[in-house]
Design a protein around this motif. Structure first.
Motif, mmCIF file in Angstrom:
data_model
loop_
_atom_site.group_PDB
_atom_site.id
_atom_site.type_symbol
_atom_site.label_atom_id
_atom_site.label_comp_id
_atom_site.label_asym_id
_atom_site.label_seq_id
_atom_site.Cartn_x
_atom_site.Cartn_y
_atom_site.Cartn_z
ATOM 1 N N LEU A 53 0.838 -1.199 0.000
ATOM 2 C CA LEU A 53 0.000 0.000 0.000
ATOM 3 C C LEU A 53 0.870 1.245 0.000
ATOM 4 N N GLU A 54 0.461 2.233 -0.764
ATOM 5 C CA GLU A 54 1.219 3.478 -0.817
ATOM 6 C C GLU A 54 0.284 4.663 -0.959
ATOM 7 N N LEU A 55 0.733 5.817 -0.501
ATOM 8 C CA LEU A 55 0.016 7.064 -0.710
ATOM 9 C C LEU A 55 0.566 7.715 -1.971
ATOM 10 N N VAL A 56 -0.312 7.956 -2.921
ATOM 11 C CA VAL A 56 0.111 8.519 -4.191
ATOM 12 C C VAL A 56 -0.683 9.785 -4.478
ATOM 13 N N ASP A 57 -0.171 10.599 -5.384
ATOM 14 C CA ASP A 57 -0.893 11.788 -5.843
ATOM 15 C C ASP A 57 -1.738 11.416 -7.053
ATOM 16 N N LEU A 58 -3.023 11.673 -6.965
ATOM 17 C CA LEU A 58 -3.956 11.408 -8.059
ATOM 18 C C LEU A 58 -4.747 12.671 -8.369
ATOM 19 N N ASP A 62 -11.060 -4.987 2.007
ATOM 20 C CA ASP A 62 -9.856 -4.229 1.672
ATOM 21 C C ASP A 62 -8.623 -5.123 1.637
ATOM 22 N N TRP A 63 -8.459 -5.975 2.683
ATOM 23 C CA TRP A 63 -7.264 -6.827 2.651
ATOM 24 C C TRP A 63 -7.406 -7.947 1.637
ATOM 25 N N VAL A 69 -16.478 2.296 17.151
ATOM 26 C CA VAL A 69 -15.225 2.473 16.426
ATOM 27 C C VAL A 69 -14.132 1.857 17.283
ATOM 28 N N GLY A 70 -13.517 0.809 16.758
ATOM 29 C CA GLY A 70 -12.514 0.112 17.545
ATOM 30 C C GLY A 70 -11.201 0.848 17.649
ATOM 31 N N ARG A 71 -10.766 1.445 16.516
ATOM 32 C CA ARG A 71 -9.480 2.142 16.510
ATOM 33 C C ARG A 71 -9.402 3.006 15.262
ATOM 34 N N THR A 72 -8.732 4.125 15.365
ATOM 35 C CA THR A 72 -8.528 5.005 14.222
ATOM 36 C C THR A 72 -7.038 5.114 13.899
ATOM 37 N N PHE A 73 -6.767 5.412 12.637
ATOM 38 C CA PHE A 73 -5.394 5.550 12.143
ATOM 39 C C PHE A 73 -5.332 6.740 11.188
ATOM 40 N N PRO A 74 -4.228 7.472 11.180
ATOM 41 C CA PRO A 74 -4.079 8.473 10.120
ATOM 42 C C PRO A 74 -3.941 7.777 8.765
ATOM 43 N N LEU A 75 -4.312 8.476 7.714
ATOM 44 C CA LEU A 75 -4.266 7.890 6.378
ATOM 45 C C LEU A 75 -2.886 7.333 6.054
ATOM 46 N N SER A 76 -1.854 7.980 6.538
ATOM 47 C CA SER A 76 -0.484 7.543 6.248
ATOM 48 C C SER A 76 -0.141 6.210 6.908
ATOM 49 N N GLU A 96 -0.476 -0.246 8.583
ATOM 50 C CA GLU A 96 -0.629 -0.745 9.954
ATOM 51 C C GLU A 96 -2.094 -1.054 10.247
ATOM 52 N N ALA A 97 -3.001 -0.235 9.731
ATOM 53 C CA ALA A 97 -4.419 -0.502 9.916
ATOM 54 C C ALA A 97 -4.800 -1.850 9.316
ATOM 55 N N HIS A 98 -4.236 -2.183 8.148
ATOM 56 C CA HIS A 98 -4.493 -3.489 7.539
ATOM 57 C C HIS A 98 -3.948 -4.615 8.419
#
Length: 300
Positions: free
Chosen positions: A15-20, A43-44, A270-277, A281-283
């Motif tokens: 998984l990566e954060l890309v500019d779209l 998702d996984w 809501v069990g847990r939150t994560f920043p988008l970055s 780890e969320a997966h």
């Protein structure tokens, strides 16, 4: 805009954060500045190559945020409104997303909680619809303490049904708080259900996919009274219907759950939150199954 994408199948580190390019809404759609996006088992599975085979893929189908652009013909919301719902295509896990189905966020909810609702609620409502659950029914929900199971419990209770739910002992108080009657899963589950409902149940919804469809068919008096959301192979073996959105989605459930929340008749965890970055780890956390409640990505 930043968005989650993968260009090869594999472990969470693909998984990566890309500019779209920024998306724009078509007629009847709205674009939101995403504040939160829900994570789901699909998702996984997608990331592992167990579903869609095309590459690359963006991620996410449910989000909550602030409307910042509206398509032609949209009159029910305005720029600046808070909404939650489903995307027109994948891509909810991004700074902007286009929603094809949306409703205003109830005033009592924050963005993370609103983003946890759409997939779980629609899936649960669809299963109950396909079962024909109505007032006076006794419904057994197998796997009642997860996000979809808890939604199914509350929606069934709202219809006037009696609900028996299977879960681990640690989740029994939680189920009681939702007005369900809990039973432990595992060996002896049918006997425990019959101790509460000696004549069996009217309907059974399998959320967990834990290999108990045979027992559910027996308890419900036939395969026509059982729906599974999670056990495709078992459905073929036992003649049970496997629920999917292909036959129509319960999109009305978004507005319904908003009304139930404001009436104090529906809660979501809501069990847990994560920043988008931290999506990788969320997966990892989601696949481990160690957190009860929905995992949500936050976009600041």
């Amino acid at each position: 805009m930043k968005a989650v994408r993968f260009s090869r199948f594999g472990a969470p580190d693909v998984l990566e954060l890309v500019d779209l390019p920024d998306p724009h809404p078509a007629a009847g759609q709205v674009r939101i500045a995403v504040r939160a996006a829900g994570l789901n088992t699909s998702d996984w599975k997608k990331r592992q190559g167990l579903m869609d085979q095309e590459l690359p893929q963006t991620m996410g189908y449910e989000a909550a945020g602030i409307v910042d652009e509206i398509g032609a013909g949209v009159t029910d919301v305005a720029v600046g409104d808070r909404v939650f719902g489903f995307t027109a295509a994948s891509g909810a896990q991004a700074e902007h997303a286009v929603l094809a189905n949306y409703v205003p966020i109830p005033p009592s909810l924050d963005f993370a909680t609103a983003a946890a609702l759409p997939s779980a609620v629609e899936t649960a409502a669809r299963g109950l619809d396909q079962l024909g659950v109505e007032q006076g029914n006794t419904v057994l929900i197998n796997g009642a303490s997860g996000a979809v199971g808890a939604a199914a419990v509350q929606l069934a209770v709202a219809r006037g049904a009696r609900v028996i739910g299977t879960a681990s002992a640690a989740s029994h108080e939680f189920l009681r708080s939702l007005r369900a009657e809990p039973v432990a899963y595992g060996d002896g589950m049918p006997e425990r259900v019959r101790a509460l409902a000696p004549d069996g149940v009217d309907r059974a919804l399998d959320v967990a996919g834990s290999g108990v469809l045979g027992e559910l068919v027996e308890l419900a008096g036939g395969p026509e009274h059982v729906i599974t959301l999670a056990d495709w192979a078992g459905a073929q073996r036992h003649g049970v219907r496997f629920s999917s959105g292909d036959a129509g989605r319960a999109l009305y459930s978004l507005a319904l759950v908003a009304r139930l929340i404001e009436a104090g008749q529906f809660v979501v965890q809501v069990g847990r939150t994560f920043p988008l970055s931290d999506v990788a780890e969320a997966h990892r956390v989601g696949e481990a199954g160690s957190v009860r409640g929905k995992l949500v990505l936050l976009i600041e």
